[in-house]
Design an enzyme around this catalytic site. Structure first.
Site, PDB file in Angstrom:
ATOM      1  N   LYS A 189      -3.262  29.988  -8.538  1.00 39.77           N
ATOM      2  CA  LYS A 189      -2.587  31.055  -9.267  1.00 39.77           C
ATOM      3  C   LYS A 189      -3.298  31.234 -10.602  1.00 39.77           C
ATOM      4  CE  LYS A 189       0.332  31.566 -12.314  1.00 39.77           C
ATOM      5  NZ  LYS A 189      -0.268  32.803 -12.908  1.00 39.77           N
ATOM      6  N   GLY A 242      -3.332  24.404 -19.326  1.00 42.62           N
ATOM      7  CA  GLY A 242      -2.618  25.344 -20.176  1.00 42.62           C
ATOM      8  C   GLY A 242      -1.945  24.635 -21.333  1.00 42.62           C
ATOM      9  N   SER A 243      -0.885  25.221 -21.827  1.00 45.95           N
ATOM     10  CA  SER A 243      -0.236  24.705 -23.027  1.00 45.95           C
ATOM     11  C   SER A 243       0.593  23.455 -22.732  1.00 45.95           C
ATOM     12  CB  SER A 243       0.671  25.775 -23.638  1.00 45.95           C
ATOM     13  OG  SER A 243       1.827  25.958 -22.846  1.00 45.95           O
ATOM     14  N   GLY A 247       3.148  22.476 -19.644  1.00 48.04           N
ATOM     15  CA  GLY A 247       2.798  21.266 -18.911  1.00 48.04           C
ATOM     16  C   GLY A 247       3.971  20.319 -18.783  1.00 48.04           C
ATOM     17  N   GLU A 264      -4.048  19.222 -17.838  1.00 45.48           N
ATOM     18  CA  GLU A 264      -5.034  19.323 -18.918  1.00 45.48           C
ATOM     19  C   GLU A 264      -4.453  20.323 -19.908  1.00 45.48           C
ATOM     20  OE1 GLU A 264      -7.360  20.602 -21.390  1.00 45.48           O
ATOM     21  OE2 GLU A 264      -8.408  21.675 -19.794  1.00 45.48           O
TER      22      GLU A 264
END
Length: 505
Positions: A189, A242-243, A247, A264
């Protein structure tokens, strides 16, 4: 035309007005007929429309991946055959390199130098894992006499991979390559802002011979489709870049079914310049560390610490060069820095800079929204250098994700390490010194997954990439990544001549 046993794939032009979902080897529209409009951040102009996946589409993608994994041929292929397909993916990407670079620029607004480097690394990722998988194997272990134990590496299953907008092609490669190398099936995605090159990567995988259902691409809402994939009972693993707040949410939701998770996340990486450093090299490396990709990098070295006795000399050169960074046409090789991804991110960056000024900081360079000639309708921000800051300031503590660096002095090695570690993050870091022993001590003392010593670059294929603390866990881009997509099965057998009766019954 490229032919596989399962499907026939026509090579289509990369630049189009409309891009489809890729599910089970087919290009399809969304079940809801909804679309996503993709804009060029450099100009604000519409680039294309993309099918917007729904939960129903996500279900179809998971079913296709599940069927491909449980009953398909991909995971049963000898590793050498899977390696051949990964090399074919890389070969097609190399042949279409200029097209990929052009589309990545239109999708993200980044400079041509940045786009070329990132597309090239995506190619090299597939080549790396084509080689790495051949040597990825189990072990034979020491056990008592008349017993034999060996382990096997088995693919974990169906993987949901959620990628960010800042490095769309490269991040997709970081995740897809190791997963399919070991035999997994994936549902990718991509970020709604930048899905184009990820869709093309899915098409290239099919053209190269990846069977239908192994690689599925479904752009859509993170809050809807991303969440749905994370909670889906038929998904075995989630990989997210992402942020940190998102996460944490993914980790909580994935825990309900004990999915394997790789995260990550964000960063606020320190950059330490000691008084024995090569100042010119440190200036150039520090400029790259924060202003590359317009500062929209999780490992951007956004906290700059300079030893006090070289501070004035270093800052004079650093600020002068920061002011000389050229913004403008991303296709112009003279452009140093590209656009910001959208208006929302531009506003976020500007709000952090204004908060620093309100807290008493001093702007040494930049500090404003930019309007390069001919690109006034795009999203641009000046390379910004902020001094007279402290660790209580919002702009120092939080990830800005833009071309903004905060600068402070330090007295000695001990204070430098203390300042570097005074953050909730632990992704990247950099050290500039000619003293090898000092570099080793400082590298060992910094709480981060990556330390760059006299080097502006954070990673190459084969070097582990990942963080400590709230920057996440798991390592990508390396041999270790293969273990993130496999289970280790232990097989213990007895070959003695006497039957065993351990209960003595």
């Amino acid at each position: 035309m490229s032919t596989t046993q399962e499907i026939k794939v026509e090579q289509a032009a990369m630049k189009r007005d409309f891009y489809h979902l890729i599910i089970n080897g087919e290009k399809i529209k969304s079940s809801s007929d909804e679309t996503i409009k993709v804009y060029n951040p450099a100009t604000g102009e519409l680039v294309a429309e993309v099918a917007k996946a729904s939960k129903e589409d996500a279900d179809r993608a998971v079913s296709a991946a599940r069927e491909a994994f449980d009953n398909g041929k991909w995971k049963k292929y000898p590793v050498g055959r899977r390696a051949q397909v990964l090399n074919k993916i890389a070969s097609i990407m190399r042949a279409r390199f200029n097209e990929l670079v052009e589309l990545e620029i239109l999708d993200t607004g980044k400079s041509i130098h940045a786009a070329q480097g990132q597309v090239m690394q995506a190619i090299e990722d597939f080549e790396f894992y084509a080689g790495a998988i051949v040597g990825h194997r189990g072990t034979v272990n020491n056990v008592p006499e008349q017993f034999h134990n060996y382990t096997e590496k088995e693919p974990v299953g169906v993987c949901a991979q959620i990628t960010p907008w800042n490095y769309p092609m490269m991040m997709a490669a970081w995740k897809v390559a190791p997963a399919i190398a070991v035999g997994c099936s994936v549902i990718v995605k991509p970020a709604s802002l930048t899905p184009l090159t990820t869709i093309i990567l899915g098409e290239i995988c099919l053209e190269a011979g990846v069977p239908a259902g192994v690689v599925n691409i479904i752009p859509g809402s993170g809050a809807e489709v991303g969440d749905y994939l994370v909670g889906h009972p038929q998904v075995d693993k989630v990989a997210f870049t992402g942020s940190t707040p998102i996460g944490k949410d993914i980790m909580a939701k994935a825990s309900q079914s004990l999915k394997r998770v790789t995260l990550e996340l964000g960063g606020k990486s320190p950059n330490l310049v000691f008084n024995d450093a090569d100042i010119d090299a440190a200036v150039d490396g520090s400029l790259f560390g924060i202003f590359y990709n317009s500062g929209q990098s999780c490992e951007a070295r956004s906290r700059l610490y300079v030893q006090e006795d070289i501070y004035e000399e270093f800052m004079s050169k650093f600020v002068q060069k920061a002011k000389a960074i050229k913004l403008g046409d991303p296709f112009d090789k003279g452009t140093h820095m590209g656009a910001i991804i959208d208006q929302r991110q531009l506003d976020t960056i500007d709000s952090y800079v204004k908060s620093a000024v309100e807290d008493g900081a001093e702007i040494l360079a930049g500090g404003h929204v930019a309007k390069p000639e001919g690109f006034e309708n795009g999203f641009w921000y000046e390379p910004t250098v902020i001094a007279n800051v402290n660790h209580d300031m919002k702009a120092v503590k939080e990830e800005i994700f833009g071309p903004v660096v905060v600068v402070m002095k330090f007295k000695d090695e001990k204070e430098a390490i203390k300042l570097a570690n005074d953050t909730e993050y632990g992704l990247g870091s950099a050290v500039w010194t000619k003293d090898g022993a000092k570099a080793t001590r400082v590298a060992n003392g910094i709480q981060a997954g990556i330390v760059m010593v006299n080097c502006p670059f954070s990673a190459f294929p084969g070097t582990p990439f990942g963080g400590y603390k709230q920057s996440g866990f798991g390592r990508e881009l390396s041999i270790e990544s293969l273990d993130l997509y496999t289970e280790t099965k232990s097989i213990l057998s007895y070959y003695g001549s006497r039957p065993l009766n351990p209960l003595g019954v």
